[in-house]
Design an enzyme around this catalytic site. Structure first.
Site, PDB file in Angstrom:
ATOM      1  CE1 TYR A  40      -3.036  -3.103   0.390  1.00 17.14           C
ATOM      2  CE2 TYR A  40      -3.651  -2.189   2.770  1.00 17.14           C
ATOM      3  CZ  TYR A  40      -3.983  -2.991   1.656  1.00 17.14           C
ATOM      4  OH  TYR A  40      -4.556  -4.191   1.901  1.00 17.14           O
ATOM      5  CG  HIS A  98      -0.896  -8.530   0.490  1.00 11.55           C
ATOM      6  ND1 HIS A  98      -0.454  -7.319   0.587  1.00 11.55           N
ATOM      7  CD2 HIS A  98      -2.329  -8.642   0.483  1.00 11.55           C
ATOM      8  CE1 HIS A  98      -1.862  -6.597   0.101  1.00 11.55           C
ATOM      9  NE2 HIS A  98      -2.658  -7.622   0.235  1.00 11.55           N
TER      10      HIS A  98
END
Length: 266
Positions: A40, A98
């Site tokens: 992010y 992730h």
């Protein structure tokens, strides 16, 4: 501290004051769970927002995720240490893998996570976007328990099998895209329940998720109004009839999908 039922997602919040302000606002509103990720690009902003908020760090549950291309043994160690620095944390409450895509090698990736737990830099291990078979394999290989599995989950993608595994193995199923990027507003069953409770369809979707055993929802929100509206879902009390109506939705829709995603490679 255990993971709260509702958290703040920070996907697509860039490394700016907007992200830090959203995190600070969410904590002031009552959120105690903040979710971020290396990819992010906003871990430092999240850390800044946490530092600004008038809540003791020990009262917060902060989670991040390892970059999908940084899953070699040394990469996992180095990137996680960098994440802790950016977050301004001595330890990370929950660190996820992730995506178990091409760079994921269970023989390298998982022992590195166990080492981070042994060091105390990571308090709990999480997985994200794993197929059921990948999840069970990782659970078998890890020394530390899997604390959470984060996946897309909402009324049009209820993830029954992964939810059953979460209950069986006693880990949390953490729902991202919990309002299907507001596509829940298009579903008649959800609109009817929302009207009954004088709530929004988004609040109903979040209430439906957090009512389930071992489920946490992490809606993304940047504005104060949106942050507050999502948090108010905790006050929406669905009854058995409401839950049955939502469980009975037969439409299936996946928001996050791409060719390399694990579920496209069995």
């Amino acid at each position: 501290m255990e993971i709260p039922d509702l958290g703040l997602g920070t996907y697509k919040m860039k490394e700016t004051d907007e992200c830090a302000t959203a995190v600070e606002t969410a904590i002031d509103v009552g959120y105690r769970h903040i979710d971020t990720a290396q990819m992010y690009g906003n871990e430092a902003a999240v850390g800044d927002g946490i530092m600004r908020a008038d809540v003791d760090r020990g009262d917060l549950f902060v989670a991040s995720k390892i970059e999908p291309e940084a899953l070699g043994y040394d990469d996992v160690l180095e990137s996680t240490r960098a994440s802790a620095q950016k977050l301004g944390a001595d330890s990370i409450d929950l660190m996820y893998i992730h995506w178990p895509t091409d760079a994921y090698d269970p023989e390298e990736t998982l022992p590195a996570l166990d080492e981070l737990v042994d060091e105390g830099l990571v308090e709990r291990i999480g997985l994200s976007n794993f197929r059921p078979d990948q999840l069970e394999d990782a659970i078998d290989r890890l020394d530390a328990p899997v604390y959470a599995h984060q996946v897309e989950m909402h009324p049009m993608l209820p993830q029954e099998e992964l939810h059953e595994l979460a209950v069986e193995h006693d880990h949390r199923l953490v729902a991202y895209c919990p309002i299907a990027r507001n596509q829940v507003t298009e579903v008649e069953e959800i609109r009817r329940v929302a009207e009954k409770h004088d709530a929004s369809p988004a609040q109903v979707s979040l209430a439906w998720l957090t009512r389930k055993e071992n489920v946490t929802a992490i809606p993304k929100a940047a504005s104060e109004d949106h942050i507050r509206d999502n948090y108010a879902a905790l006050d929406v009390e669905l009854d058995e009839e409401d839950v049955a109506a939502i469980d009975g939705i037969d439409e299936r829709r996946r928001i996050v999908d791409f060719e390399e995603a694990p579920w496209n490679h069995n």
